[in-house]
Design an enzyme around this catalytic site. Structure first.
Site, short mmCIF file in Angstrom:
data_model
loop_
_atom_site.label_atom_id
_atom_site.label_comp_id
_atom_site.label_asym_id
_atom_site.label_seq_id
_atom_site.Cartn_x
_atom_site.Cartn_y
_atom_site.Cartn_z
N GLU A 5 -7.09 -7.32 -0.18
CA GLU A 5 -7.21 -7.38 1.29
C GLU A 5 -8.95 -7.02 1.28
O GLU A 5 -9.30 -5.84 1.20
CB GLU A 5 -6.72 -6.30 1.69
CG GLU A 5 -5.10 -6.96 2.32
CD GLU A 5 -4.40 -5.80 3.17
OE1 GLU A 5 -5.02 -4.89 3.75
OE2 GLU A 5 -3.16 -5.69 2.95
N GLU B 46 0.95 -1.23 0.16
CA GLU B 46 -0.04 0.11 0.16
C GLU B 46 0.81 1.41 -0.03
O GLU B 46 0.62 2.24 0.63
CB GLU B 46 -0.74 0.08 1.16
CG GLU B 46 -1.97 -1.09 1.11
CD GLU B 46 -2.98 -0.89 2.39
OE1 GLU B 46 -2.76 -0.09 3.25
OE2 GLU B 46 -3.98 -1.48 2.00
C1 GAL Z 1 -3.94 -2.56 5.23
C2 GAL Z 1 -2.71 -2.93 5.47
C3 GAL Z 1 -3.04 -4.49 6.30
C4 GAL Z 1 -3.54 -4.07 7.73
C5 GAL Z 1 -5.16 -3.54 7.20
C6 GAL Z 1 -5.82 -3.21 8.28
O1 GAL Z 1 -3.84 -0.93 5.08
O2 GAL Z 1 -2.31 -3.36 4.09
O3 GAL Z 1 -1.57 -4.93 6.36
O4 GAL Z 1 -2.94 -3.25 8.36
O5 GAL Z 1 -4.85 -2.38 6.63
O6 GAL Z 1 -6.01 -4.27 9.05
#
Ligand code: GAL
Length: 831
Positions: free
Chosen positions: A247, A178
């Site tokens: 994600e 990110e």
């Molecule tokens: C994203 C990140 C993850 C985790 C998630 C929130 O921004 O890539 O590693 O931190 O947010 O749980």
């Protein structure tokens, strides 16, 4: 001889190296020529134990996943420069091998910056302390270290044949994480860094595609991907790249002092279904199993030890129902459409008012597969698809229509049971009888007298001073007040987080915690020299944001005294002595085999509410196989160990405020992390996971270090088990009920086939019902660990509800099988 050798070698090659070619286009991952959708779940190996891994992976597979994803955690693997640790739950090679054995693909997210609510986002603090380094930008020193670590991980994977072209499970790799979200803060150097990351990664020759998440300018051949709660509107920056949702946040993480965030199964399924409706190829659930932040691994500041995340598998590895089951059914429905979705001929028609029909058509056979979505926040709609029928699509939901006619799934219609997990007290009803506590005070004479191991004429930032070898850093100075007016007044100390305990002349005068705060307290000083000792405590280092690594920690000052007349002395540039860590840590008091056993006291009364105290007790393993938790109600703040294994920081005295919780959260409308909250007014974390593998069948030891004062007499071990289950399933569906883990359905509390009302816990009969609902269900399910119910008149008889669609509502109790059989025998004997 020579020939047979070739034959053997050839066979060996055949057996071990089912090498897979990984390719892709805009509509599919193409694995060995087969066009596929990927359903992946994040399971971070250090957040569970190797003993738990096979079961977690199996449950992920049973839930319909075909891939497992994990980050790699740099600071866990390289705690000191070039001193590596890949043992125990850091054995990521073993983890991927288990993924492979289960027949699943693997996704390797190296980072090595990972965020992940992990301490310092995964960066080792020694890295930050290298002169001249700047992290996550075009800086030679940083890039060199990042490359060394990345290469090390890639080499280890290659050596173990883990990449798909080598016959292993890994089909994708990720570099950075990110970066695009914060890149502009790094200006030109940030852009150069992204290019370098891509080149460095490609040069690793892993043989599988590389991804960069949230990186709109990711250069080819990097695939840029999307993270968030919804990614249906996302478009990759290259026409040939597949649309990936790396994600999908299945819930959210928790912080000390805060409530429990949760995300409904309906909304999560909606987000996934919308993504595939609009051309998605890969989904990765972040997290599929969240797990536990053992040791000092939680990030922050203030991330709790539990990283449950409200994921489909709970912290202990139990199915989180209905989420797990509702997604499983979604994966099954999507699989039905896989060949249509991956060949990419689709058309989306917007009929206005938030209704969209997407039709995928097989160019050769003309067969069709449809998604019908309703993105309204609160308007249910009956959609007339003419020859393809009338379809009821509730607000904020997606229907998946087999052959574009038959609803095989709707994201808002949950036909999976809800499981209510309960914690069971172990053995003796009297909790205190479980333990015989011994205790000892943290030896602090040296630091209270101002003795350190190094000094400086300034206040040092905590990461610099401690290398993060401990949460604890002692700041010590002295001041001579002879000839001044400072005998009465106020002491102040500015801290950048997270806790300060202040001692003057050996006595604790106060404690304060926060993100960035001023400690301030009245103080009486003695004539002559006075010792001032500040114990600064970190609770997880920051893990997110641009330049997060530079955020200061500890007593960054100013520190000073104010007299009654408002005159100030600034002590910030005094001579300060420093010491890292606690003496109890150095003496390994947490380890039952530590040589300092004579320090533990049994004879005197157990100290209650006393800061800086160590407690120890022996205990017997709780019987059975259910997950074990430690209830630390009554304790203040500190750290807990089982047989020398850390189960993490505890802080049950951090209470979530009373407002804003909802028992029922409306799944409709865009979700955000604070939308659905529970656990108001309770400790943010009361229970702490004790993995079964930390406990032996002999005598075990629990050690607690209590920092602010607590009462261990309430502490107890409990097991987590399914207490009751309930479900609401529509006519025509097959409902599976299950108690899991050696438990059986012991009693049907409620069953009604007709038009029942209410929700779990408050179900009632509606205006019509099949008379024998309860007894029919009892016959099918009682005494069994699981049962499958055909929700139809065939099973329950006529319900006399006219034309209306019928449904079944059930509530049942679960009981340990042995206990159930014992009770059954008793009842039979009595009658
Ligand atoms: C994203 C990140 C993850 C985790 C998630 C929130 O921004 O890539 O590693 O931190 O947010 O749980």
């Amino acid at each position: 001889m020579w020939n047979s050798w070739i034959l053997v070698a050839g066979l060996a090659l055949l057996c071990t190296s089912s090498a897979m070619q990984v390719d892709y286009d805009a509509n599919a991952m193409i694995i060995d020529g087969e066009r596929k959708l990927i359903f992946s779940g994040a399971i971070h190996y250090p957040r569970s134990t190797p003993e738990m891994w096979p079961d977690l992976i199996k449950k992920a597979k049973d839930g319909g996943l075909n891939a497992i994803e994990t980050y790699i955690f740099w600071n866990a693997h390289e705690p000191r420069p070039r001193q590596y640790n890949f043992s125990g739950n850091l054995d990521f090679i073993k983890f991927f091998k288990l993924v492979h054995e289960a027949g699943l693909y693997g996704i390797l997210r190296i980072g090595p910056y990972v965020c992940a609510e992990w301490n310092y986002g995964g960066f080792p603090v020694w890295l930050h302390n290298i002169d001249g380094i700047e992290l996550r930008t075009n800086n030679e020193i940083y890039k060199k270290e990042m490359q060394i670590f990345t290469t090390k991980i890639v080499e280890m994977c290659k050596e173990a044949n883990l990449f798909a072209p080598q016959g292993g499970p890994i089909i994708l790799s990720q570099i950075e994480n990110e970066y695009g979200n914060i890149m502009d803060k790094y200006k030109e150097k940030g852009k150069e860094y992204v290019k370098w990351c891509a080149e460095m990664a490609v040069a690793q020759n892993v043989g599988v595609p590389w991804i960069m998440c949230q990186q709109g300018d990711a250069p080819q051949p990097m695939i840029n991907t999307c993270n968030g709660f919804y990614c249906d509107q996302f478009k990759p920056n290259n026409q040939k790249s597949p649309k990936m949702f790396t994600e999908n946040w299945t819930g959210w993480f928790k912080k000390w002092g805060q409530k429990d965030p949760y995300r409904t199964a309906e909304d999560l399924a909606y987000s996934v279904a919308r993504f595939f409706q609009l051309g998605g190829v890969l989904i990765n659930y972040y997290m599929y199993h969240g797990g536990t932040n053992f040791g000092r691994t939680s990030g922050g500041p203030y991330i709790t030890t539990s990283y449950d995340y409200n994921a489909p598998l709970d912290e202990y590895g139990n199915l989180n129902q209905p989420k797990w089951g509702h997604l499983k059914q979604l994966h099954e429905a999507l699989r039905v459409g896989e060949k249509f979705l991956t060949n990419g001929t689709s058309e989306t028609k917007d009929s206005g008012d938030g209704i969209q029909l997407t039709t995928f058509t097989d160019g050769q056979t003309g067969e069709r597969f449809c998604f019908l979505s309703n993105t309204n926040n609160n308007k249910d709609v009956n959609v007339d698809l003419k020859d393809d029928g009338m379809h009821f699509v509730p607000a904020w939901s997606v229907s998946i229509l087999g052959a574009c006619k038959k609803e095989i799934y709707n994201s808002a219609k949950v036909n999976t049971q809800t499981s209510v997990m309960v914690k069971k007290q172990i053995g003796d009803e009297d909790k205190s009888a479980q333990f015989n506590w011994t205790w000892t005070l943290e030896p602090m004479r040296d630091t209270l007298e101002g003795k350190g191991t190094f000094s400086a004429n300034t206040l040092l930032e905590q990461k610099r001073a401690s290398d993060d070898l401990s949460d604890y850093l002692w700041y010590m100075t002295s001041v001579d007040i002879n000839g001044t007016s400072f005998n009465e007044g106020t002491i102040f100390a500015n801290s950048s987080g997270q806790v300060v305990h202040a001692y003057v002349n050996g006595r604790l005068i106060g404690t304060k915690s926060g993100y960035s705060f001023q400690f301030r307290n009245p103080v009486s000083l003695v004539p002559g020299r006075n010792n001032i000792t500040l114990l600064s405590v970190t609770v997880g280092l920051q893990n997110y944001g641009d330049h997060f690594d530079l955020g200061p920690e500890g007593v960054t000052g100013p520190v000073g005294l104010i007299d009654v007349g408002n005159k100030t002395i600034d002590l910030s540039s005094n001579a300060w002595n420093y010491k890292v860590g606690l003496n109890g840590e150095a003496k390994k008091l947490y380890d039952p085999n530590s040589p300092n056993l004579q320090l533990w006291r049994t004879s005197e009364e157990l100290p209650i509410g006393r800061p800086m105290t160590w407690y120890k007790t022996a205990f017997k393993a709780p019987s059975g196989t259910d997950p074990v938790v430690l209830d630390l109600m009554g304790m203040g703040k500190g750290h807990a160990w089982i047989n020398g294994n850390s189960i993490g920081r505890f802080w049950p005295s951090q209470i979530a405020d009373n407002n804003g919780c909802t028992d029922e959260c409306d799944y409709r409308g865009a979700y955000k992390e604070q939308k659905c909250l529970s656990n108001c007014g309770n400790p943010s974390q009361r229970w702490y996971h004790v993995p079964r593998s930390f406990i032996t069948s002999g005598t075990n030891f629990l050690v607690l270090f209590e920092e602010i004062g607590g009462d261990p007499s309430e502490v107890s071990f409990q097991t987590v088990t399914t207490g009751s289950i309930c479900a609401n399933a529509n006519e025509g569906s097959l409902l599976e009920l299950s108690c899991h883990g050696g438990n059986v359905i012991s009693k049907i509390e409620f069953a009604s086939y007709g038009n029942p009302k209410g929700r779990c816990g408050s179900l009632t009969k509606g205006s019509c019902e099949a008379e024998g609902s309860l007894s029919a269900l009892e016959k099918i399910c009682v005494g069994k660990e699981s049962c499958t119910v055909d929700v139809s008149e065939k099973t329950f008889g006529s319900a006399d509800c006219g034309e209306d669609k019928k449904s079944l509502a059930v509530e049942a109790l679960c009981e340990n099988q042995m206990v159930y059989l014992r009770e059954l025998k008793k009842k039979k004997n009595q009658s």
